[in-house]
Design a protein around this motif. Sequence first.
Motif, mmCIF file in Angstrom:
data_model
loop_
_atom_site.group_PDB
_atom_site.id
_atom_site.type_symbol
_atom_site.label_atom_id
_atom_site.label_comp_id
_atom_site.label_asym_id
_atom_site.label_seq_id
_atom_site.Cartn_x
_atom_site.Cartn_y
_atom_site.Cartn_z
ATOM 1 N N ARG A 1 0.837 -1.191 0.000
ATOM 2 C CA ARG A 1 0.000 0.000 0.000
ATOM 3 C C ARG A 1 0.872 1.240 0.000
ATOM 4 N N GLN B 1 -4.109 0.348 -2.150
ATOM 5 C CA GLN B 1 -3.760 -0.869 -1.425
ATOM 6 C C GLN B 1 -4.098 -2.067 -2.296
ATOM 7 N N SER C 1 -8.618 -4.258 -1.377
ATOM 8 C CA SER C 1 -7.778 -3.563 -2.353
ATOM 9 C C SER C 1 -8.557 -2.376 -2.901
#
Length: 433
Positions: A84, A99, A127
């Motif tokens: 990230r 991320q 994500s």
Amino acid sequence: MKSRLALACALALGAGGAFAQAAKTPVTAESFIQIYGHVDVSVDYMTKGISEGETSLFNPANTATGKLGYQADVSSNLSYFGVRGARELGESGLRAVFQIETQVDVAATPGSTTDSSVKGAFASRNSYLGLAGNWGAVKAGKTDAPYKLSTGRMDPFSATIGDYNSIIGNTGGDNRAEFDTRLSHAVWYESPNMSGFRVDALWAPGQNRAQDNSIVASGEPNCTGGNPEPCTDGSFGDAYSIAGTYDAGPMYLVAAYEKHKDVNRLGDEAGGGGPAPLGAVGVRNERAWKVGIQYTLPTKTTLNAIYEDLARDAPDNNFNERQHKAFWLAATQRVGERDDVNLGWAHAGKTPGDPQIGPVDNEANMYAVGYKHHFDRQTNWYAVFARQDNHKGAHYDLGASGHGITTDCHDANGNCFPGAKPQGVSVGMQYNF
């Protein structure tokens, strides 16, 4: 500049921040990249609590077969790896944040014959890409919903056989908690800390071209809700999730709500291969709300309490197993500087009915006790005992939505035997980087 980068770091960390201790690698004066991870592996000794030759309340013609007593296993529990970062966007005060996170099956070979998704693929977990500023952050991707994240800190047995998701957020007693989950193809807002108050809100469009959400959503390998096809066991359309929290000193308060639109349960009906009468279960909205409090006493005792209400707009409540009230009580006692003793109790109330047999006594109580020793802030070992005490019509499991290997009501032929008393012990280790 340093203060802005620190805020960007905090916004980028999200739910994984509790495990993040790794050094951030500067890319330029305006950006950073961080690699992080969590590894959890345990050795378990579990029993399904079903007697060989026992007949099923759901179908008396089914007789329990297979290894139903104690058996050892090695389990990988929500281990993950990710990267990230954040980047300053000129002098505007905005940061671009991202991320990419994936599950790591440490003790098992990745792959499945019953799940179209690949958990070991990169970006299988939380994500996103988004923008952050002093006003908060807006992100798009996939994430644990605000409903789930709001009370995650109140479960000292997370990802163990005593995980509260065996009951909390779990509408039917299955191996997945529908209202304590990760939502894909989503957009969400995370507010800044406003004198202890925070509000997070999420919307996930259904992306389903079928009116009854009976096909896989656009861009997804599985049905919405986590099952492979056919999408008649919990697949839903749009999802909405919101949570408000207040964190001040020893006290933490939370109120959260989540709604799933047009949840397809036609697999429970006649015509879809199920036992319920035609039209009794249908495609209906499901929702959940909960309130909770966590308080830490001067004695280093942390107390947790959650009340949850789960509901489905069922056409015939005599066959509605997706509606009940639930409770969670837990306590953590710090012993010295490195040791914790944990206690937990979860209760699932009676539902209006069951698609298999109609109204039935399907309450359940889960009990958990654990010990954890911290070698340092990043490494610990733990031991947990858990027992699921199902009433005669209940089929709640152990380890749902977290532990790598769950213990459920099914025998070797896949038949469910409600009223089982699964229990066992687990000893494991966690390492965070």
